[in-house]
Enzyme design. Structure first.
Site, PDB file in Angstrom:
ATOM      1  N   ALA A 155       0.884  -1.260  -0.048  1.00  0.00           N
ATOM      2  CA  ALA A 155       0.052   0.045   0.067  1.00  0.00           C
ATOM      3  C   ALA A 155       0.894   1.225  -0.136  1.00  0.00           C
ATOM      4  CB  ALA A 155      -0.863  -0.074   1.337  1.00  0.00           C
ATOM      5  N   CYS A 156       0.383   2.157   0.772  1.00  0.00           N
ATOM      6  CA  CYS A 156       1.168   3.544   0.723  1.00  0.00           C
ATOM      7  C   CYS A 156       2.785   3.409   1.189  1.00  0.00           C
ATOM      8  CB  CYS A 156       0.758   4.458   1.758  1.00  0.00           C
ATOM      9  SG  CYS A 156      -0.979   5.070   1.083  1.00  0.00           S
ATOM     10  N   SER A 157       3.131   2.293   1.708  1.00  0.00           N
ATOM     11  CA  SER A 157       4.737   2.143   2.085  1.00  0.00           C
ATOM     12  C   SER A 157       5.215   1.606   1.157  1.00  0.00           C
ATOM     13  CB  SER A 157       4.658   1.391   3.635  1.00  0.00           C
ATOM     14  OG  SER A 157       4.117   2.168   4.447  1.00  0.00           O
ATOM     15  N   SER A 333       1.846   5.254  -2.434  1.00  0.00           N
ATOM     16  CA  SER A 333       3.592   5.229  -2.275  1.00  0.00           C
ATOM     17  C   SER A 333       4.379   6.317  -2.620  1.00  0.00           C
ATOM     18  CB  SER A 333       4.055   3.698  -2.728  1.00  0.00           C
ATOM     19  OG  SER A 333       3.634   3.725  -4.007  1.00  0.00           O
TER      20      SER A 333
END
Ligand code: COA
Length: 372
Positions: A155-157, A333
């Site tokens: 995900a965003c990481s 990300s």
């Protein structure tokens, strides 16, 4: 063990923007349509009327002023509120590959490299266009890169986890040069009809070149260390996957697009991230006064202000903790990498900075870099 550096970065920015006012006008027209179509059920109390959104709320709750998207007309069509992304023929480059390639070529040019110099491509992103073959393998082929490639999703990481994966491979000698790309078509997984989150995301692609320090041909940032952590949570979730059969079913299933419990995310992720960064810096023996820059995940301005203050022990000075979310919105990300790419050239040799991304999972990843 080899030393690893970041020697190139690139950002592909779509040509179309949507301002908050444009977005709110389309959403409010959609809400009016919905309320008219369902007037009877709403009057009978069987359905809730859709309230209007507002630009003032969006700016004050998030700091977002506009977003870039791959297709504006579909998103702003009140009867649709969803991008029109034409499926590509199998023999044509996929949309993600095309965006990633643009960012990758910028990063390679900065590093003084060709695609054929790369022996590992990681496509680290939240939203993937297809199940397989991996988008990364397609990018590898389009670039003429050697070695191997794979997709990953945290995900965003995803970007910082991708950096750690690539850096570890370079350190141990299994590859010499890696490209970490983050093509994010967030517009295709956002529920633009949900007032609580319709303003959150935008589209973009970023790329970084990582390589062995002894091979670098251009000025670089040395990767001092990386640290990743995860902790399960359902507060940011998207159930889209092979269980989805038809678009009709998707229309009925709110959980097949991005969902979040924004308030809980806010409260739970802040301490997680602040503590993670503090532990990482302490582990490296780096004090707050030694850190010249923080390139944080770009979801919410208040959140970033809080983390910046917690990490530095004071309000960050102008430029110390640059935000790009006012222009790009949350690009999953890619956010912290855009901040890095656009706000790092002025650092002096020996300056230290920290890239940090965080999001669904929960997940948090940090990378400490030193300008060489
Ligand atoms: N326009 C106008 N009002 C709106 C609105 C909109 N688009 N969306 C919500 N509101 C209203 C709500 O209904 C609520 O009204 P109420 O107080 O009468 O109940 C009020 O505004 C506050 O809503 P809330 O959702 O509590 O706002 P918030 O201040 O928490 O901000 C987020 C919302 C999503 C911006 C914020 O919670 C956030 O950024 N959270 C973290 C998100 C994150 O990092 N996610 C990771 C994604 S990768």
């Amino acid at each position: 063990m080899h030393s690893v550096v970041i020697s190139g970065c690139g950002v592909f920015t779509p040509s179309e923007t949507i301002s908050n006012d444009e977005l709110v006008a389309a959403f409010n027209a959609h809400a009016d349509l919905f309320n008219a179509e369902n007037a009877e059920a709403i009057a009978a109390g069987r359905l809730e009327a859709k309230p209007h959104s507002s630009s003032e709320f969006i700016v004050s709750a998030s700091g977002i002023e506009q977003r870039y998207v791959m297709d504006k007309t579909g998103v702003l069509d009140p009867a649709r509120l969803f991008p029109r992304l034409t499926p590509r023929a199998d023999d044509d480059p996929s949309l993600m590959a095309e965006m990633a390639l643009d960012a990758a070529n910028q990063a390679l040019a900065m590093a003084g490299l060709e695609g054929s110099d790369v022996d590992c491509v990681l496509c680290a992103a939240s939203n993937h266009e297809r199940a397989y073959p991996a988008i990364a393998v397609e990018i590898q082929s389009l670039l003429g890169a050697g070695g191997f490639a794979f997709d990953m999703n945290v995900a965003c990481s995803s970007a910082t986890f991708g950096i750690q994966a690539a850096a570890d491979m370079i350190r141990s000698g299994s590859v010499a040069r890696a490209l970490v790309v983050n093509p994010e078509i967030c517009s295709a997984h956002l529920e633009w009809r949900d007032r609580d989150c319709h303003f959150i995301f935008g589209d973009v692609a970023t790329a970084l070149v990582l390589e062995r320090a002894d091979l670098a041909r251009a000025p670089y940032y040395k990767i001092r260390s990386t640290r990743c952590a995860t902790q399960f949570s359902n507060n940011i979730r998207n159930n889209d996957g092979f269980l989805r059969r038809t678009r009709d079913q998707m229309d009925d299933r709110r959980d097949m697009q991005f969902m979040q419990n924004g308030r809980k995310v806010f409260k739970e992720v802040l301490p997680l991230v602040s503590q993670h960064i503090a532990n990482h810096m302490e582990g490296e023996g780096i004090g707050a006064d030694q850190l010249s820059r923080l390139w944080l995940h770009q979801a919410n301005k208040t959140m970033n202000d809080y983390i910046g203050k917690k990490v530095l022990g004071r309000d960050p000075e102008a430029g110390e903790q640059p935000n790009i979310l006012q222009d790009y919105a949350n690009t999953s990300s890619a956010g912290s990498i855009i901040a890095f790419a656009k706000n790092s050239a002025d650092l002096a040799a020996g300056d230290l900075g920290l890239i940090c991304s965080f999001g669904a999972g929960y997940s948090v990843g940090s990378v400490i870099v030193e300008k060489a």
